[in-house]
Write a protein that holds these residues in place. Structure first.
Motif, PDB file in Angstrom:
ATOM      1  N   GLN A 133      93.891  51.936 131.182  1.00 27.86           N
ATOM      2  CA  GLN A 133      93.041  50.739 131.466  1.00 27.86           C
ATOM      3  C   GLN A 133      93.640  49.460 130.953  1.00 27.86           C
ATOM      4  O   GLN A 133      93.427  48.359 131.759  1.00 27.86           O
ATOM      5  N   LEU A 134      94.385  49.652 129.962  1.00 24.80           N
ATOM      6  CA  LEU A 134      94.909  48.250 129.360  1.00 24.80           C
ATOM      7  C   LEU A 134      96.337  48.015 130.257  1.00 24.80           C
ATOM      8  O   LEU A 134      96.559  46.537 130.353  1.00 24.80           O
ATOM      9  N   GLU A 135      96.841  48.918 130.893  1.00 25.79           N
ATOM     10  CA  GLU A 135      97.825  48.476 131.653  1.00 25.79           C
ATOM     11  C   GLU A 135      97.547  47.961 132.976  1.00 25.79           C
ATOM     12  O   GLU A 135      98.121  46.856 133.583  1.00 25.79           O
ATOM     13  N   HIS A 136      96.306  48.272 133.402  1.00 24.44           N
ATOM     14  CA  HIS A 136      95.778  47.402 134.530  1.00 24.44           C
ATOM     15  C   HIS A 136      94.702  46.762 134.282  1.00 24.44           C
ATOM     16  O   HIS A 136      93.486  46.648 134.977  1.00 24.44           O
ATOM     17  N   TRP A 137      94.624  45.916 133.328  1.00 21.99           N
ATOM     18  CA  TRP A 137      93.824  44.918 132.908  1.00 21.99           C
ATOM     19  C   TRP A 137      93.299  43.902 134.142  1.00 21.99           C
ATOM     20  O   TRP A 137      92.253  43.574 134.068  1.00 21.99           O
ATOM     21  N   GLY A 138      94.067  43.795 135.053  1.00 21.36           N
ATOM     22  CA  GLY A 138      93.758  43.009 136.063  1.00 21.36           C
ATOM     23  C   GLY A 138      92.603  43.513 136.938  1.00 21.36           C
ATOM     24  O   GLY A 138      91.958  42.612 137.778  1.00 21.36           O
ATOM     25  N   THR A 139      92.136  44.693 136.807  1.00 21.91           N
ATOM     26  CA  THR A 139      91.181  45.557 137.315  1.00 21.91           C
ATOM     27  C   THR A 139      89.760  45.356 136.846  1.00 21.91           C
ATOM     28  O   THR A 139      88.809  45.883 137.038  1.00 21.91           O
ATOM     29  N   TRP A 140      89.886  44.925 135.587  1.00 19.74           N
ATOM     30  CA  TRP A 140      88.452  44.729 134.596  1.00 19.74           C
ATOM     31  C   TRP A 140      87.469  43.940 135.456  1.00 19.74           C
ATOM     32  O   TRP A 140      87.736  42.992 135.926  1.00 19.74           O
ATOM     33  N   PRO A 141      86.350  44.484 135.295  1.00 15.13           N
ATOM     34  CA  PRO A 141      85.091  43.683 135.646  1.00 15.13           C
ATOM     35  C   PRO A 141      84.898  42.263 134.976  1.00 15.13           C
ATOM     36  O   PRO A 141      84.380  41.296 136.092  1.00 15.13           O
ATOM     37  N   VAL A 142      85.311  42.318 133.860  1.00 15.30           N
ATOM     38  CA  VAL A 142      85.229  41.046 133.068  1.00 15.30           C
ATOM     39  C   VAL A 142      86.469  41.003 132.375  1.00 15.30           C
ATOM     40  O   VAL A 142      87.311  41.727 132.392  1.00 15.30           O
ATOM     41  N   MET A 143      86.572  39.939 131.618  1.00 11.93           N
ATOM     42  CA  MET A 143      87.883  39.587 130.990  1.00 11.93           C
ATOM     43  C   MET A 143      87.817  40.279 129.459  1.00 11.93           C
ATOM     44  O   MET A 143      88.976  39.826 129.037  1.00 11.93           O
ATOM     45  N   THR A 144      86.996  40.802 129.018  1.00  9.06           N
ATOM     46  CA  THR A 144      86.997  41.428 127.775  1.00  9.06           C
ATOM     47  C   THR A 144      86.731  42.917 127.785  1.00  9.06           C
ATOM     48  O   THR A 144      85.840  43.280 128.518  1.00  9.06           O
ATOM     49  N   ALA A 145      87.745  43.585 127.141  1.00  9.26           N
ATOM     50  CA  ALA A 145      87.276  45.126 127.030  1.00  9.26           C
ATOM     51  C   ALA A 145      87.168  45.550 125.605  1.00  9.26           C
ATOM     52  O   ALA A 145      87.782  44.991 124.552  1.00  9.26           O
ATOM     53  N   LEU A 146      86.669  46.759 125.327  1.00 11.52           N
ATOM     54  CA  LEU A 146      86.735  47.316 124.065  1.00 11.52           C
ATOM     55  C   LEU A 146      87.757  48.468 123.899  1.00 11.52           C
ATOM     56  O   LEU A 146      87.990  49.276 124.873  1.00 11.52           O
ATOM     57  N   LEU A 147      88.617  48.469 122.947  1.00 10.70           N
ATOM     58  CA  LEU A 147      89.561  49.342 122.620  1.00 10.70           C
ATOM     59  C   LEU A 147      89.166  50.094 121.343  1.00 10.70           C
ATOM     60  O   LEU A 147      89.054  49.742 120.360  1.00 10.70           O
ATOM     61  N   VAL A 148      88.722  51.374 121.580  1.00  9.26           N
ATOM     62  CA  VAL A 148      88.002  52.122 120.306  1.00  9.26           C
ATOM     63  C   VAL A 148      88.773  53.471 120.079  1.00  9.26           C
ATOM     64  O   VAL A 148      89.300  54.003 121.028  1.00  9.26           O
ATOM     65  N   GLY A 149      88.918  53.863 118.989  1.00  3.19           N
ATOM     66  CA  GLY A 149      89.555  55.230 118.464  1.00  3.19           C
ATOM     67  C   GLY A 149      89.558  55.160 117.023  1.00  3.19           C
ATOM     68  O   GLY A 149      89.436  54.362 116.275  1.00  3.19           O
ATOM     69  N   PRO A 150      89.926  56.590 116.505  1.00  3.47           N
ATOM     70  CA  PRO A 150      89.986  56.661 114.808  1.00  3.47           C
ATOM     71  C   PRO A 150      91.114  55.936 114.218  1.00  3.47           C
ATOM     72  O   PRO A 150      91.876  55.592 114.957  1.00  3.47           O
TER      73      PRO A 150
END
Length: 211
Positions: free
Chosen positions: A32-49
């Motif tokens: 998902q981060l490698e292909h950020w150009g396909t995001w529907p909006v310009m902000t994404a959440l990266l979550v993990g422990p």
């Protein structure tokens, strides 16, 4: 054609970066981060422990995309996040909110921010799988200068909790034991040390004795 991932792959590091190891437990987030150009909006959440490499992955993303990171986003003032989300859309600049978990686990009070986060893609790093556990243990032992044989690594994988914190704690405990006792790292030493530290149960430590 969809991208195929081996076990494990590494995103080649930039200057000053460690490598980010990719296995099925984090491959979706990586993709998902490698292909950020396909995001529907310009902000994404990266979550993990904790200790999952989420901040490292975010930094590599930022260096390659020119994007912005908001680390520990779930601890930041909500108005700050609301404005940051809007600014990213206006500037058309990719942005990551890095957090322990996504809403609704992450409680968000401002309704407008909640709706914006709901529209944002989520890249989630899961608990480490066997391939990542092996790679992390090998790397941690190597960094400490400890000679951890393959049979010891597999013995540990069969008994440890599937968590990044567990990997770090085990290597810390064994490193200290080797230094204090000046003994070679081995399954018998690991069995006694980890049972004494309460990291694994004595019954688990005794299961499938090595021959």
């Amino acid at each position: 054609m969809s991208q195929q991932f081996g076990l494990p792959l590494a995103w080649p590091p930039g200057p000053g970066d460690d490598e980010f190891l990719v296995t099925p437990s984090n491959a979706h987030a990586f993709h998902q981060l490698e292909h950020w150009g396909t995001w529907p909006v310009m902000t994404a959440l990266l979550v993990g422990p904790r200790k999952s490499g989420r901040s490292l992955l975010a930094r590599v993303f930022a260096s390659r995309s020119g994007g912005r990171i908001v680390d520990d986003a779930d601890l930041r003032p909500e108005k700050e996040l609301f404005h940051a989300w809007n600014d990213a859309q206006a500037a058309r600049r990719p942005q990551l909110f890095v957090a322990n978990a996504a809403p609704p686990t992450w409680k968000v009070g401002i309704a407008d921010l909640r709706s914006r986060l709901a529209a944002s893609p989520i890249a989630e790093i899961g608990p480490p799988d066997d391939a990542l556990m092996q790679a992390l243990l090998e790397r941690q032992f190597l960094r400490r200068g400890l000679d951890a044989r393959p049979d010891l690594i597999q013995w540990l994988i069969a008994r440890l909790e599937r968590s990044f914190i567990a990997v770090e704690r085990v290597v810390d405990v064994l490193d200290q034991e080797v230094l204090e006792r000046r003994k070679r790292l081995s399954i018998p030493l690991a069995r006694a040390t980890l049972a004494e530290a309460g990291i694994i149960s004595r019954s688990s430590a005794a299961t499938h004795e090595d021959t």
